[in-house]
Scaffold this active site. Structure first.
Site, PDB file in Angstrom:
ATOM      1  N   ASP A  45      39.398   9.826   6.943  1.00 30.96           N
ATOM      2  CA  ASP A  45      40.492   9.981   7.892  1.00 30.96           C
ATOM      3  C   ASP A  45      41.544   8.931   7.522  1.00 30.96           C
ATOM      4  O   ASP A  45      41.227   7.922   6.892  1.00 30.96           O
ATOM      5  CB  ASP A  45      39.958   9.750   9.312  1.00 30.96           C
ATOM      6  CG  ASP A  45      41.062   9.755  10.351  1.00 30.96           C
ATOM      7  OD1 ASP A  45      41.917  10.652  10.276  1.00 30.96           O
ATOM      8  OD2 ASP A  45      41.067   8.859  11.208  1.00 30.96           O
ATOM      9  N   CYS A  79      -0.327  -3.017   9.370  1.00 31.39           N
ATOM     10  CA  CYS A  79      -0.125  -1.831   8.542  1.00 31.39           C
ATOM     11  C   CYS A  79       0.255  -0.634   9.403  1.00 31.39           C
ATOM     12  O   CYS A  79       0.008  -0.608  10.606  1.00 31.39           O
ATOM     13  CB  CYS A  79      -1.383  -1.514   7.731  1.00 31.39           C
ATOM     14  SG  CYS A  79      -2.801  -1.037   8.749  1.00 31.39           S
ATOM     15  N   CYS A 114      -2.709   1.044  11.021  1.00 28.57           N
ATOM     16  CA  CYS A 114      -3.188   0.306  12.198  1.00 28.57           C
ATOM     17  C   CYS A 114      -2.290   0.590  13.399  1.00 28.57           C
ATOM     18  O   CYS A 114      -2.770   0.695  14.537  1.00 28.57           O
ATOM     19  CB  CYS A 114      -3.208  -1.190  11.922  1.00 28.57           C
ATOM     20  SG  CYS A 114      -4.168  -1.636  10.460  1.00 28.57           S
TER      21      CYS A 114
END
Length: 697
Positions: free
Chosen positions: A393, A14, A17
């Protein structure tokens, strides 16, 4: 400058953690700084530290540190099997429930079984939880530890044990889910072979790819992968480079053409000269940029992180209120409402909320990379879904960027076709202009070269063309604007060709027009379909920004379906045009080559580099890079971005909605630890499965 090292981390479940691990590393005396990349499962250390010390800092989650990448992706079955303590804990709970039913009440033996189950199933949870309690750090493991201890204190042994098991299973599922989300990086890493066949004085020697140096020659056999970026020096073959560029079809390559590390060789044997070390290859750069991108937070994730800071303390206050206020104010049972308060702690765990955004970002960026689209971070992924205008472009983006002769007309009947082009080529021989190269390439491909043609009194006038003498005759070659006295017939031809998007070159002899050459940069085949696809995505404002003349710009605009065009723009004028578009429409994306259009790319909300495979500058400067020359990837990236944003919003809604529904059960006193942990686990699974749908985009 402190020593810098990067390591791979296995076992991070996680984001909270990961942050705890990072803080633990920073507290080591010999570490100046540490950065943990949760998305890529990597840690960067500034200073000196052993892997044993790092693993000790991550012992609260049994983290494993390796210097080399190892594929950690495992099946769900293997993931659960590796957490053997869960299986033991489940067995003990089942035995305990059997004895509980036999005795009809809690017996010292059944209590001992449940306590053993809790210790075995939740030892890592308790270690982290107690450490956090000592430091007054409140995260999901802290809340779960308090809840389980509380359940034990009020004698709810079965529920305490089951909560531990379900939380352990939830963590294993979360770890598996993050491994799945990271699988795109892992599949990229698996593309590059670990060894190469190096050629030294005709001898073949198998060496580690990391030992290859620039200038080495390697043999690539049929069916083998190219070990390093390089150029083919012998042989030809087809190469599948889909993992680098996203191209679905193999590409033909011959001598002097570039090949990328990880590309799969077809049926031909080739020898390649190494041009980049393994750590500098295009694939290595892609992997590095994707890893960094997965750690870059989107605005939505910043919101979740900030919200979580206040959310967790709020849940603790609500739990305390639920446990104490009803007994104090209404004389209700302390035991019943303390139990309800503990259930509130469990259901309030923020794990589903915390993982809701990063798992979607990690999955989306990894999926995009596998399909040839490099997105530099969650913030850019989010911006992409909000773009209102695409500015393009022309050269190398909407067109191929390789001018070719499309037509010609010779007015002087004394001139043959061969004499006309060899004369033009002789004048253009020393020019580096792309139009001059188009004339040279056409002449070399179609006519015998006349080495006797020499140009004397050669003069090049910037913007006005070239002049010189050949065998005593004066010649001039240049654009129509270079000549003020063109014949009416010539001018009419020029106007007709320019309206079709051609650039015109005029060849004159002794002041009279000998002939004209039409040169066109051909439009990409996918350009029109790409613009139509953007319109289907409700992006109707598209504009072509080019330094070319207006007739050419209008022709390309019409052929591609782009809505507007602006011609004869200098780089600073493109920048100004992008600023104007932002004020008029909102967020603007500029699509260019990543180098020549730097001011416009910088001014835009999202700079997109086209065809960036092998182009270091484009990879480093663009916010988003299309690794191949495939314009179809642009609508794909927009769809992926929008779908990701939708999934993030859904995940946040799921995470908070399920918890809100569970918390409402407190009012009638129906919330139990079982319901609480199932609601938390259900929310985590729901957001995870929802995010993993992005693999199918």
């Amino acid at each position: 400058m402190p020593e810098r090292d990067t390591y791979y981390v296995q076992g991070m479940t996680c984001a909270n953690c990961a942050k705890t691990f990072e803080n633990n590393l920073k507290s080591i005396d010999t570490v100046n700084d540490a950065e943990v990349n949760y998305g890529a499962s990597k840690v960067t250390i500034y200073g000196q530290v052993s892997t044993e010390e790092m693993e000790k800092a991550g012992s609260f989650e049994n983290l494993r540190i390796t210097k080399e990448y190892t594929n950690s992706k495992r099946s769900l079955t293997n993931q659960l099997r590796s957490n053997f303590h869960i299986l033991i804990s489940i067995s003990l709970v089942l035995i305990g429930i059997y004895f509980y039913l036999e005795f009809g009440e809690y017996h010292p033996a059944t209590v001992a079984i449940f306590v053993t189950s809790m210790v075995i199933g939740g030892y890592s949870l308790f270690i982290a939880g107690f450490q956090n309690l000592i430091k007054l750090r409140f995260d999901m493991k802290t809340l779960m530890t308090i809840a389980v201890i509380g359940a034990a204190l009020i004698g709810e042994w079965i529920e305490g044990a089951v909560v531990v098991i379900l939380f352990a299973i939830s963590e294993a599922l979360e770890r598996y889910s993050m491994d799945q989300a990271r699988s795109s990086i892992q599949s990229l890493m698996d593309q590059t072979p670990p060894t190469a066949i190096r050629l030294t004085n005709g001898e073949q020697q198998t060496v580690n790819v990391s030992d290859l140096k620039v200038g080495d020659f390697v043999a690539v056999k049929p069916g083998a992968k190219v070990p390093a970026d390089g150029k083919i020096r012998k042989g030809s073959s087809t190469f599948n480079q889909s993992m680098i560029t996203g191209e679905s079809m193999p590409v033909d390559k011959k001598v002097d053409q570039e090949v990328f590390a990880g590309a799969l060789n077809g049926a031909g044997y080739v020898e390649v000269e190494v041009t980049k070390r393994s750590e500098d290859s295009t694939m290595a750069k892609i992997i590095h940029l994707v890893e960094e991108a997965q750690n870059e937070k989107a605005p939505a994730q910043h919101f979740v992180d900030q919200f979580a800071k206040y959310y967790t303390p709020l849940i603790i206050l609500i739990a305390i209120g639920v446990a104490t206020l009803p007994p104090m104010l209404f004389g209700l049972s302390y035991e019943a409402w303390v139990y309800q308060g503990l259930a509130v702690l469990v259901v309030g765990c923020p794990c589903a909320l915390v993982i809701s955004t990063p798992i979607a970002i990690v999955t989306a960026i990894g999926t995009a990379a596998k399909n040839g689209v490099l997105i530099k971070g969650g913030a850019f992924l989010e911006v992409l879904g909000q773009i209102k205008v695409f500015a393009f472009d022309k050269t190398g983006t909407i067109t191929h960027g390789n001018p070719e002769i499309s037509d010609y007309y010779i007015f002087d009947e004394e001139f043959s076709e061969e004499e006309f082009f060899t004369t033009a080529a002789a004048l253009e021989k020393h020019s580096e202009h792309p139009l001059a190269k188009a004339i040279m390439n056409y002449t070399q491909a179609n006519f015998r070269q006349d080495a006797s043609i020499e140009v004397s009194n050669f003069q090049s006038h910037t913007g006005k063309g070239i002049e010189g003498e050949i065998r005593g005759t004066s010649y001039q070659i240049g654009s129509p604007a270079s000549f003020s006295n063109l014949e009416p017939e010539v001018s009419e031809h020029i106007r007709n060709w320019e309206t079709k998007g051609n650039t015109i070159i005029v060849l004159r002899k002794n002041g009279q027009t000998t002939g004209i050459i039409a040169i066109a940069d051909m439009i990409r085949e996918q350009a029109k379909a790409m613009i139509e696809s953007l319109k289907e995505l409700n992006i109707h404002e598209t504009i072509l920004l080019t330094g070319d003349h207006e007739p050419t710009a209008k022709a390309i605009q019409s052929a591609s379906g782009i809505k507007h065009s602006r011609s004869q723009l200098l780089p600073e004028e493109k920048h100004q045009e992008v600023e104007r578009l932002k004020k008029s429409f909102g967020k603007v994306a500029m699509v260019g080559d990543g180098v020549n259009d730097a001011p416009a790319l910088a001014a835009s909300d999202l700079g997109i580099a086209m065809g960036s495979a092998g182009a270091d500058t484009a990879l480093e400067t663009a916010d988003l890079a299309l690794m191949g020359d495939d314009l179809w990837k642009l609508p794909y990236a927009v769809r992926l971005s929008r779908r990701t944003l939708t999934i993030i919003k859904q995940n946040i809604s799921f995470a908070l909605g399920l918890k809100a529904l569970a918390l409402l059960l407190v009012i009638p006193g129906w919330l139990t630890l079982w319901i609480a942990i199932l609601a938390d686990m259900g929310a985590t699974l729901l957001v995870t499965l929802n995010a993993l749908r992005l693999f199918k985009n």
